[in-house]
Design an enzyme around this catalytic site. Sequence first.
Site, PDB file in Angstrom:
ATOM      1  CG  ASP A 200     -84.169 -43.674-129.962  1.00 56.43           C
ATOM      2  OD1 ASP A 200     -83.341 -44.268-130.684  1.00 56.43           O
ATOM      3  OD2 ASP A 200     -84.408 -44.014-128.783  1.00 56.43           O
ATOM      4  CG  HIS A 202     -85.630 -47.405-130.865  1.00 49.25           C
ATOM      5  ND1 HIS A 202     -86.668 -46.592-131.221  1.00 49.25           N
ATOM      6  CD2 HIS A 202     -85.539 -47.323-129.513  1.00 49.25           C
ATOM      7  CE1 HIS A 202     -87.199 -46.035-130.148  1.00 49.25           C
ATOM      8  NE2 HIS A 202     -86.535 -46.453-129.086  1.00 49.25           N
ATOM      9  CG  HIS A 302     -81.250 -45.336-122.854  1.00 49.04           C
ATOM     10  ND1 HIS A 302     -81.648 -46.420-122.101  1.00 49.04           N
ATOM     11  CD2 HIS A 302     -82.148 -45.229-123.868  1.00 49.04           C
ATOM     12  CE1 HIS A 302     -82.727 -46.944-122.636  1.00 49.04           C
ATOM     13  NE2 HIS A 302     -83.059 -46.246-123.707  1.00 49.04           N
TER      14      HIS A 302
END
Length: 385
Positions: A200, A202, A302
């Site tokens: 990830d 972000h 998610h």
Amino acid sequence: MRIVNVTTAVVAYHGQATLVRIDTDEGLSGFGEANPDAGAGAVVGMIESLTPLLIGEDPRNVERCWEKLRRSNVFAGSQGGVFVIALSGIEIALWDLAGKAAGQPVHRLLGGKFRDRIRLYADCGDGDDPAGSAAGCVDRAQRMVAEGFTALKFDIDDLSHPAKFDVFNHTVNAAELRSMVERVAAVREAIGPDVDLAIDLHARYDVPSACRISWELEPFGLMWLEEPLPAENVDALVRVRAQTRTPICAGENLYLRWGFRELLERGAVDVIEPDVPKCGGLAEAKKIANLAELHYIPFAPHLVSTPLGTMATSHQCAAIPNFFVQEWHALEERAVWDSYVRAPDGSGSIVKDGYITIPDTPGIGVELDMDGVRAHAVAGYGVFE
């Protein structure tokens, strides 16, 4: 059956999670959860403002209630953010109520289940070492594999990296990139080739940085590279995806089915990741999954929710054919996380061996443990008052 009251509780989890309770004139109550990202104060306030529109409605008309609320805000100019997060928590509570009223599990009301268990990936964050060292990542990875998880995710977007040149510009430099690769390489070596590994970012980076990172990570056979740059610029995401063999995943910060349309139609992603208690709720997430299926894109939500929102999401994932894997984000808060509900089988957790088993009990299938809720309630909000 009519709705007579809507109340909330705010508990400590990933910051502050907002739980929703809807009461009826027949004594039944349904519970839902809104994603914590927007901040509890804003979400609670929005739910309070929407409550008068629900009073007197039949909660079994879930999509009618949802659409009534959605249309109420069209002229306010917002079909995302706090409004949709609050709407999501309300919608999940409505499905819980509808299932209880019908004596059926939510997955059956959504069309029935394709699978009995939901496969999870463990969000391992920065690993066991707060500094995010390769050794700390390896330790956590091995522990999660030993617990039965077949998929893991790590964060490698270190904004405090000592080699960074600029606080605001996140263009990756050689030293940063090298440390990213070292961590991923160490984890891959530790877990072997058959455990799925996602990374990830972000949405921190720009196009050249995303390209460099994705190139360097190609040898490690990632399950996906998550949000290397913000998903709102679809053209930029298309450019990144076009130049790498590393699968690209995005969508946790998008809202409603309309927010995902261009992402899917333009071929900007290999995996879609709506956050169900954020993107509009269970039925809306199913519609997003159906859109993804048209483009042969897998659905991997998610999720940063207590066990209530987690189990609700699992019902939705059970009811679609293109489900891939669901996030589980509670490693640092496991004891508190488990304390919020009573597991259907009477055990201490709904998560076992890297999976969640879908219950066939009415509604979402888990009940809040009010002792746990009260023990970790955030002061100033009350507990379903």
